[in-house]
Each structure stands twice: as structure tokens, then as C-alpha cells.
Design a protein around this motif. Structure first.
Motif, PDB file in Angstrom:
ATOM      1  N   UNK A  33       0.839  -1.205   0.000  1.00  0.00           N
ATOM      2  CA  UNK A  33       0.000   0.000   0.000  1.00  0.00           C
ATOM      3  C   UNK A  33       0.870   1.250   0.000  1.00  0.00           C
ATOM      4  N   UNK A  34       1.917   1.242   0.809  1.00  0.00           N
ATOM      5  CA  UNK A  34       2.845   2.377   0.868  1.00  0.00           C
ATOM      6  C   UNK A  34       3.494   2.624  -0.495  1.00  0.00           C
ATOM      7  N   UNK A  35       3.993   1.556  -1.111  1.00  0.00           N
ATOM      8  CA  UNK A  35       4.643   1.707  -2.427  1.00  0.00           C
ATOM      9  C   UNK A  35       3.660   2.241  -3.465  1.00  0.00           C
ATOM     10  N   UNK A  36       2.411   1.808  -3.413  1.00  0.00           N
ATOM     11  CA  UNK A  36       1.402   2.307  -4.352  1.00  0.00           C
ATOM     12  C   UNK A  36       1.123   3.787  -4.115  1.00  0.00           C
ATOM     13  N   UNK A  37       1.040   4.181  -2.855  1.00  0.00           N
ATOM     14  CA  UNK A  37       0.824   5.593  -2.527  1.00  0.00           C
ATOM     15  C   UNK A  37       1.988   6.452  -3.022  1.00  0.00           C
ATOM     16  N   UNK A  38       3.215   5.953  -2.837  1.00  0.00           N
ATOM     17  CA  UNK A  38       4.390   6.678  -3.337  1.00  0.00           C
ATOM     18  C   UNK A  38       4.283   6.862  -4.841  1.00  0.00           C
ATOM     19  N   UNK A  63       1.619   6.723  -6.793  1.00  0.00           N
ATOM     20  CA  UNK A  63       0.499   7.607  -7.143  1.00  0.00           C
ATOM     21  C   UNK A  63       0.843   9.077  -6.924  1.00  0.00           C
ATOM     22  N   UNK A  64       1.689   9.342  -5.920  1.00  0.00           N
ATOM     23  CA  UNK A  64       2.074  10.729  -5.607  1.00  0.00           C
ATOM     24  C   UNK A  64       3.302  11.188  -6.400  1.00  0.00           C
ATOM     25  N   UNK A  65       3.894  10.284  -7.182  1.00  0.00           N
ATOM     26  CA  UNK A  65       5.096  10.636  -7.940  1.00  0.00           C
ATOM     27  C   UNK A  65       6.300  10.849  -7.040  1.00  0.00           C
ATOM     28  N   UNK A  66       6.310  10.180  -5.907  1.00  0.00           N
ATOM     29  CA  UNK A  66       7.403  10.314  -4.940  1.00  0.00           C
ATOM     30  C   UNK A  66       8.292   9.082  -4.986  1.00  0.00           C
TER      31      UNK A  66
END
Length: 123
Positions: free
Chosen positions: A101-106, A108-111
Motif C-alpha cells: 500500500x505504501x509503495x502504491x501511494x508513493x 500515485x504521488x510521484x514520490x
């Protein structure tokens, strides 16, 4: 559930927690980005702050917080999270889902997990 063993693994850069005959290795980066602190979780539902650039973070100290938690101190200055026994067991039991989930959020945020590099040009 209180762990029966806690070991800092400097070479592999993880905190090893043992519960009976079961052992879990929680990388420093994972612990840092999943910090239960208000700085990371926010002050209400949906107010969490995405942590990025923490791939190389190190754990510099662990302090007991009474008989109920550990205070983890990281080399990026973060030291405000109290990881209670219930939360640590939650991280152990849900590590892969939380990490994905963390990797997906990163993404999605372009981080990035990588620390930001500052490039200075000569004037």
C-alpha cells in the motif's frame, strides 16, 4: 502481545521481533514510514502525511516507554512515535500489505523512496 525477543540487526538494517517460535524482521525504512506519530498519522482520519525519501534511514536508538511501548529514534531526527506492543504486532502481521500500500501511494504521488539530492551549481 509482548515480543519474547527484540534484536537490532545493524547489517540488515531491521528490527527483529520474536513471538514464541515466530520471528519477524521489520526494516528501518518500514518502521519509519509506518510511524504511529501524529507527525506521520496526522490528527484525524485522512490527515496522514506520506513519508518519502526514507530508503536509507537508520535506527539510532530504542528507548523503552514504560512497559507498553518502544520509542524509536531515527537518524533523520524523527523520534516522536511510540510503537506500543499491539501496534508492533500489527506491523509484523500485516507487513506485506502495509508495504504494498505504501509503495502504491508513493507511486500515485510521484514520490520516491530515495533521499532527495540537492544539486548545487557554481555561480
Amino acid at each position: 502481545m509482548i515480543p519474547t525477543g527484540i534484536k537490532v540487526r545493524k547489517t540488515s538494517r531491521c528490527l527483529e521481533l520474536t513471538y514464541g517460535d515466530e520471528s519477524f524482521q521489520l526494516p528501518y525504512e518500514f518502521l519509519r514510514v509506518q510511524s504511529p506519530s501524529a507527525e506521520v498519522r496526522g490528527h484525524g482520519v485522512g490527515n496522514d502525511v506520506l513519508q518519502f525519501g526514507k530508503k536509507d534511514v537508520n535506527l539510532v536508538r530504542i528507548d523503552p516507554a514504560g512497559n507498553y511501548a518502544l520509542k524509536l529514534v531515527f537518524d533523520d531526527g524523527h523520534d516522536s512515535g511510540l510503537y506500543d506492543w499491539v501496534y508492533l504486532k500489527h506491523l509484523c502481521d500485516n507487513q506485506q500489505t502495509l508495504w504494498d500500500t505504501y509503495l502504491q501511494r508513493l507511486n500515485d504521488a510521484g514520490k520516491s523512496r530515495e533521499a532527495q539530492q540537492i544539486n548545487f551549481k557554481a555561480l
